[in-house]
Design an enzyme around this catalytic site. Structure first.
Site, PDB file in Angstrom:
ATOM      1  N   CYS A  25     -18.261 -22.495  21.364  1.00  0.00           N
ATOM      2  CA  CYS A  25     -17.437 -22.772  20.186  1.00  0.00           C
ATOM      3  C   CYS A  25     -16.649 -21.512  19.797  1.00  0.00           C
ATOM      4  CB  CYS A  25     -18.314 -23.291  19.044  1.00  0.00           C
ATOM      5  SG  CYS A  25     -17.383 -24.076  17.714  1.00  0.00           S
ATOM      6  N   GLU A  64     -25.991 -27.414  22.732  1.00  0.00           N
ATOM      7  CA  GLU A  64     -27.309 -27.373  22.073  1.00  0.00           C
ATOM      8  C   GLU A  64     -27.414 -28.378  20.939  1.00  0.00           C
ATOM      9  OE1 GLU A  64     -25.071 -25.034  22.008  1.00  0.00           O
ATOM     10  OE2 GLU A  64     -24.616 -24.646  19.904  1.00  0.00           O
ATOM     11  N   HIS A  99     -20.746 -28.068  21.362  1.00  0.00           N
ATOM     12  CA  HIS A  99     -22.061 -27.436  21.262  1.00  0.00           C
ATOM     13  C   HIS A  99     -23.051 -28.173  22.153  1.00  0.00           C
ATOM     14  CE1 HIS A  99     -21.239 -24.726  17.848  1.00  0.00           C
ATOM     15  NE2 HIS A  99     -20.361 -25.659  17.493  1.00  0.00           N
TER      16      HIS A  99
END
Lengths: 278, 210
Positions: B82, B193, B191
């Site tokens: 990001c 994650e 993202h």
């Protein structure tokens, strides 16, 4: 952007609670179990709302946030009791991705702006609880207890100009009823909300979503009871869970005709009806 | 020997889930700004959300600036996520113009500059979008994520000068670069994650990239 399905888990004293119209809260069980089950079942995000923090100045969910962030890998939004930049810093450092602010935004008119400047708009969700009194929708706070006297449309304009990254709008009168979303409310705000719009309150079945005419204005659906009741019906470990109010669940709740549906089944049904979901 | 990872701590959030994703794969991983620790790892991950300018200020006002260059020169893998990816480019047009790390040629621009008037999208761009790979990338280990939904949350995007685009995604009616690959640098606008089980799988590929 496709529609997001977001379970909201209300928490009081380390237990999931749920009421109707933000009242008559009942303890349902361990929040981290709910969060993990919802993650596994396809939740696009998860919201933790600390129900009492804004009333009694408690900060009990820090440990819960930290444990949850190690187990679920979708965005986690935390709300309830956030009063300062340091509160936000703490919550984000524990692994939350966004915070939702309600009462403090009303009490301190600069809070949205200052927190958006420090953390970026995309981290700052403004949560609005609203209800129609007389002729207009007004903004409430302290979990729907206090009428701020601010007209809803004025508030939506103000928080957007101050840097709200998302708006989570809850209809107090529809909340927990399973009778569908407040369409009059949607009509009122749909053209006014320019940032991502999360709609909460009243979802009782998939139809309540796919029958909405102005669906294009809504970015996410925030849902509690529908998913909680489905989960409780399935989870056998409820017997071992001292937190849950078993008598209430067994005798009262399931004798009534409560709506229940899992996230994955809701998504399947939405998909069948032409709604794009993950 | 087991690979070691460092996650750059420069005052940004969103560090914990990145660390957890890597630890779940069985790797060593530390969140740190200590040069000695960083230079002793095999891969440096630069995460980040928020303001480009704040992030660059934090990086410049500390020794981190030099550490990143040293690590890059050593040829080991740098992963930007990001804002962490955006920082790798020359400059951002956030608040006028802010200089970046210039490890990659290109600019960071506002999504509002590519928003169509016919079919406008909301900003910030928050939620799940698919990532698509160009056909010539089929031999790439990341290609298996073609057509998968990933979680985005951003108001700016990168416009690389050279061909470093790994995948693209759509905003409004326009395509933008959603991940990049160039020599020892990987970058993701979304993202991984926060992208559920598929994002965790993507971390397997990130961690075995060299």
């Amino acid at each position: 952007m496709i529609k997001r399905i977001i379970p909201k888990i209300d928490i009081k004293a380390n237990s999931v609670v749920k009421g109707i119209n933000l009242e008559g809260l009942r303890a349902l069980g361990d929040p981290s179990i709910f969060a993990k089950k919802y993650y596994d079942d396809g939740a696009d995000e998860i919201i933790y709302h600390d129900v009492v923090a804004s009333l009694y100045d408690q900060s009990t969910i820090f440990e819960l946030i930290s444990n949850t962030a190690e187990k679920i890998f979708v965005p986690l939004t935390v709300s309830g009791g956030i009063r300062s930049i340091d509160d936000i810093k703490k919550i984000l450092s524990l692994g939350a991705d966004k915070v939702a602010i309600n009462s403090q935004a009303i009490k301190d008119k600069n809070f949205i702006k200052s927190s958006a400047q420090v953390f970026g708009s995309s981290t700052i969700v403004v949560s609005i609880e609203t209800m129609k009194t007389d002729r207009d929708y007004y903004v409430f706070y302290e979990y729907g207890r206090i009428n701020s006297g601010i007209r809803l449309l004025d508030w939506i304009e103000e928080i957007q100009s101050k840097g709200a990254g998302e708006i989570l709008l809850t209809s107090i009168s529809n909340e927990g009823t399973g009778q569908g979303f407040d369409i009059n409310l949607l009509d009122l705000v749909k053209e006014k909300i320019k940032v991502p719009f999360l709609f909460n309150g009243g979802c009782g079945k998939a139809k309540d979503i796919y029958n909405i005419y102005d669906l294009k204005y809504i970015d996410g659906f925030v849902i509690s009871s529908l998913f909680h009741y489905d989960l409780i019906k399935k989870v056998n470990t409820l017997k071992d869970n001292t937190l849950g109010n078993l008598d209430y669940l067994k005798t009262e709740l399931f004798n009534q005709d409560v709506c229940s549906l899992s996230i994955s089944n809701l998504k399947k049904e939405l998909n069948t009806n032409g709604i794009q979901i993950r | 020997m087991n690979k070691k990872f460092s996650i750059l701590d420069y005052g940004s959030n969103n560090l914990k889930s990145v660390a957890q994703s890597i630890k779940n794969l069985g790797y060593d991983c530390s969140i740190t700004s200590d040069e000695k620790v960083i230079l002793n790892t095999d891969c440096l991950i630069i995460p980040g959300v928020g303001s480009f300018k704040n992030a660059m200020n934090n990086i410049i006002n500390s020794n981190i600036y030099n550490t990143i260059y040293k690590f890059h020169k050593s040829g080991r893998v740098i992963v930007g996520i990001c804002l962490g990816m955006q920082l790798l480019f020359d400059m951002s047009d956030e608040f006028g113009s802010t200089k970046g790390l210039s490890l990659l040629r290109g600019k960071v621009l506002s999504l509002s500059s590519i928003n169509s008037s016919k079919n406008p999208a909301k900003i910030p761009n928050i939620g799940w979008s698919k990532i698509f790979f160009n056909d010539n990338n089929t031999s790439n280990p990341f290609f298996k994520f073609n057509d998968e939904y990933m979680y985005f949350i951003h108001s700016y995007y990168v416009k690389p000068n050279a061909i470093v685009q790994l995948s693209y995604s759509k905003f409004s009616d326009t395509q933008f670069t959603s991940s990049i690959i160039h020599e020892n640098i990987l970058g993701f606008q979304f993202h991984p994650e926060k992208s559920g089980y598929i994002g965790q799988k993507l971390y397997q590929e990130i961690c075995s990239y060299n």
